[in-house]
Each structure stands twice: as C-alpha cells, then as structure tokens.
Design an enzyme around this catalytic site. Structure first.
Site, mmCIF file in Angstrom:
data_model
loop_
_atom_site.group_PDB
_atom_site.id
_atom_site.type_symbol
_atom_site.label_atom_id
_atom_site.label_comp_id
_atom_site.label_asym_id
_atom_site.label_seq_id
_atom_site.Cartn_x
_atom_site.Cartn_y
_atom_site.Cartn_z
ATOM 1 N N ASP A 1 -0.582 -8.032 2.785
ATOM 2 C CA ASP A 1 -0.302 -9.354 2.207
ATOM 3 C C ASP A 1 0.122 -9.312 0.747
ATOM 4 O OD1 ASP A 1 -0.884 -10.893 4.505
ATOM 5 O OD2 ASP A 1 -3.015 -10.512 4.185
ATOM 6 N N HIS B 1 -9.122 -3.321 2.332
ATOM 7 C CA HIS B 1 -9.012 -3.464 3.780
ATOM 8 C C HIS B 1 -10.209 -2.794 4.442
ATOM 9 C CE1 HIS B 1 -7.375 -3.337 7.842
ATOM 10 N NE2 HIS B 1 -6.593 -4.325 7.431
#
Ligand code: CMC
Length: 431
Positions: A366, A309
C-alpha cells in the site's frame, strides 16, 4: 494435494500426559503440527490471538516466503504474471489452477461480456445511497444485496457458483464506477466490451473526459496493480470470506464480509491512509522526522502507514512492482507527483532507522499504490475499492477451494473465559 503427513513425530508433554501428533509438510517444505485432536486428548486449547501462528487450512493457490520476500501464484512468480498477463488471466489462474489456453480464455471472456452490465433495478438501488457514503460502504452493502438479485431467499445455490463468480468480477467495477459518477451528479455509462477489464472500469468512471490515449496508459498500469492485489493467501479479508463461507452462507454474503474486512486501515484501507499521511507531511512543509518520531512513540497510536506486514520480514515484493508501475505511469502520462518524492524520502529514513530495522518493518503493497491512483485522477476514498477489485479474484479462488475441501468445517474458534464466575441472580428492585 501435495501434503505429506509424517505420523506421530511430535509430542507435547502436558500435565503428565503426552500428546502425540502428526507433522504436516507442504509442497514448499512449510511445516505444521496437526492440533485438531489436542483439546480432546488434553483438555487444553491453543491460544493464538490474531492467528499469527495458526494455520486455518491447506491451500494450493498462493505461496509466500515472508523471509525471502517471495510470492508465487499456482507456482508462477508474481512479477512474471504482472509482466505478461492481464488481470482476467490471473483471475482464471487463481480460481482454476492453470493459465487459460486461447480457447479457454475466449470462453471465459464470453461469460464476462455476457454479464457485464448493471440492470435497472441495481442502478435504482445505487441511486438511493446518500451521496456522502464512503465507496467501500456502498460496495460492501451492494455486493451483499446481490443475494437478493441472484439467490433464492439468501440460501446458497451451489450449482450457480460459476455464474456468481463471473457476476462478482463484472459487477464490482460497475458498482464502483456508478457510485463515483452519481456522487458527482453524472449519468451512468454502460461498459464497452471492446475494452479490457481495467480500461472498461476507467471508461465507466471517466467516460470521454479522459482521452483514449491517456486511458490506455492508465489501464496498462491499473491491470498490473489489480494483479499485484489479486491474492495474498490467508490475509484478514480472505480469511473472513472463508469463515463466512464455512457456515454455508452464500457467495455474496461471504464476499460482502470480505470487503468490510478489507476496508480497515491495517489492511486494504492503508492505501487511503498512506495518501492522507503523505498529504499531511506535504502540508506541514515536509517534516519527515516528526512523522517517524510519532510512529516510534509507544504512547501515540499513529503508525507509519504502508509499512510493516505480518508475513514479510523484508521488503514486500508487491511494493517493488507498485513503485515501478508508479514511475512508468508518471513518465507515460508526463505528470509529476510530489507525494512520490515524499514517500521515497520517508522510506529511506525508515529503512535505515533502528526501530524499523529491528522490527523488520519495510514498505508494503500500500505504500506506493495510492500515488499511482492519484496520478490517474482517482479520488482517494476509492483507493480501497481498487484493492477490492483486484482481491476479488483471490476471494473467489479461496471460496471455490474451500467449497471443494472435504475436510472443511464451520469456523468456530474457542476462547479462555476470563469473566465473573457463577453468582446468584439479583432482582432489579434489589440492585
Ligand atoms: N509503524 C510503526 N510501528 C509498527 C508498524 C508501523 N507501520 N507496524 C508494526 N509496528 C511495530 C509494532 O508497534 C510492534 O512494536 P513492538 O514490538 O515494540 O510492540 C512491532 O512493530 C510488531 O507489530 P505488530 O502490530 O505486532 O505486527 P502485526 O503483524 O500484528 O501487524 C500490520 C501487521 C500490517 C497490521 C502492521 O505492521 C501495521 O499496522 N502497519 C501499518 C498499516 C498498513 O500499512 N497495513 C497494510 C498491510 S499490507 C496490505 C494488506 O493488508 O495485505
């Protein structure tokens, strides 16, 4: 606005000139240099591809601490909101700044219920999409088409913004459910306003093929999943919504663009890509090492989907909540999902591997959500649509904040030109 300005505290020495600028300090102590006048004074621009080091705005909606793995909306911990609120309460909080009182919630719900339908012409439009269309393509383009239903000639009507917000919150799940049913040759099911937001979506999708008891279990999980997706400050799709809004384009144009940005596998599309990856591993007999090896290979474009991320340098707090939701859902539904085992084993190997450790790559939101959707019987091509349903609240909150921002300007970055310098034109016959 809780923005402290410390005057003239930073200087940049550049080609014999000194640029002096203010230090801006946010309410959580985040700092930034005000570079708005840098080019005017020095002639140079700040180059930052991917905007990893660029603040595009100030915002009072969501605070992230990527080093500590913290996320708070309007000051409230995400975990507390996921444990105690439904999605519409969180949407209200994000957009209007406070959790609703019972009266405010009833008013808001009333507006939601009034607009909770798909008119015949919208259904007709949906009936014309090729059945093989990806649900994200349908969602993005139908949302954009709402301009034609609700705006004058595409020119924005600022005074109808409240109504546009409610329309987007209600139409999005209905468009998704309509598309799901039509692809399968099934008739549209109008929503039932006795049901909550997530449950209504499941009902519009599955009708009576899922029992009310099962649907309630699924809805409980889905409300939480929508909440953990609701906002994530200046991510790619939210920034897209702000950029499009900056030209005074209408709300539907801005959100339609945001949906397009979300679709990519580096952003929201990762939830579908994670399941494809886990299914592939399963099909190959569970060879996790081979996948890890590919993800580390610089000559291979493959990445470990659901990992890494831009902001988080530790475990994404949303992934913790998502994993818990998956565990509870599987238990409550009494089903097993072999992909969850594969995901957990993959996570264990990756978070102990030097490649991932040294780059601070951890599971993101996710990584586990797709396994929950799969357990609910939702097809994987719809996973990113569910992300979009959740993120709608955030897009709208940012759009409202942007519209109210007196310092807003059209988004128009600069570049450093690297092409051919001036040359003489050559007529075609002489080329
Ligand atoms: N697998 C393997 N290597 C990775 C991964 C990954 N998933 N993510 C980053 N890296 C490596 C990358 O190759 C680079 O290595 P090096 O320094 O040797 O060149 C280093 O880590 C830094 O990566 P980056 O591409 O500079 O990081 P970024 O901040 O630009 O990208 C990201 C962030 C999310 C796009 C990226 O981590 C990624 O592609 N992850 C997989 C896709 C994914 O799961 N996306 C969902 C994000 S969370 C949902 C949301 O969008 O909000």
């Amino acid at each position: 606005m809780n923005l402290e300005t410390k005057k003239d505290v930073a200087t940049v020495e550049f080609q014999g000139k000194t640029y002096t600028t203010d230090l801006l300090v946010g309410s959580e102590g985040e700092v930034g240099l005000d570079m708005r006048d840098f080019r005017n004074q020095t002639g140079a621009i700040c180059l930052d591809p991917g905007f990893g080091n660029t603040g595009s705005c100030t915002s009072a909606i969501t605070f992230l601490d990527g080093e500590k793995g913290l996320i708070r909306h309007r000051g409230y911990k995400l975990q507390d909101l996921a444990d105690n609120c439904n999605y519409l309460e969180v949407a209200y909080l994000l957009m209007l700044g406070e959790l609703p009182t019972p009266y405010q919630y009833r008013q808001f719900l009333g507006k939601i219920h009034e607009n909770n339908f798909l008119g015949p012409s919208l259904q007709e439009l949906l009936n014309h999409y090729p059945t093989q269309s990806h649900p994200m393509a349908v969602l993005a383009s139908v949302v954009l088409s709402l301009t034609g239903f609700y705006s004058d000639l595409g020119v924005d009507k600022f005074y109808e913004l409240d109504l546009d917000v409610v329309r987007l919150l209600t139409k999005t799940p209905l468009i998704a459910a309509h598309n799901y049913r039509r692809k399968r040759g099934m008739k549209y099911i109008p929503p039932d306003n006795n049901l909550g937001y997530a449950e209504n979506f499941l009902y519009s999708m599955f009708g009576r093929s899922v029992s009310p008891e099962r649907r309630k279990i699924m809805a409980k999980a889905l409300e939480k999943l929508l909440i953990i997706h609701a906002d994530h400050e200046q991510n790619c799709s939210t920034s897209t919504v702000r950029v499009i809004s900056s030209s005074n384009a209408n709300v539907y144009a801005a959100v339609g663009g945001g949906i397009g940005a979300l679709w990519g596998p580096l952003h929201g599309g990762a939830n579908e890509a994670v399941i494809n990856m886990l299914e592939y591993i399963n099909m190959q007999g569970g060879d996790l090492e081979a996948v890890i090896k590919r993800a580390k290979d610089k000559n291979d474009e493959f990445r470990l989907m659901g990992f890494g991320h831009r902001v988080y340098k530790t475990y994404d707090p949303r992934a913790h909540i998502a994993k818990k939701v998956v565990d509870e859902l599987l238990e409550d539904l009494g089903v097993e999902e072999p992909l969850v085992d594969i995901a957990m084993k993959l996570e264990k190997i990756a978070i102990e591997d030097d490649y991932f450790v040294s780059r601070n790559l951890y599971p993101n939101v996710d990584f586990y959500t797709g396994t929950a959707y799969k357990a609910m019987g939702i097809p994987k091509e719809m996973f990113t649509v569910l992300f979009a349903m959740g993120r709608m609240a955030g897009w709208l909150a940012h759009l409202l904040e942007f519209r109210a921002d007196e310092s807003r300007r059209i988004s128009r970055p600069r570049q450093i030109y690297t092409g051919v310098t001036a040359r003489d034109f050559v007529p075609m016959t002489e080329r």
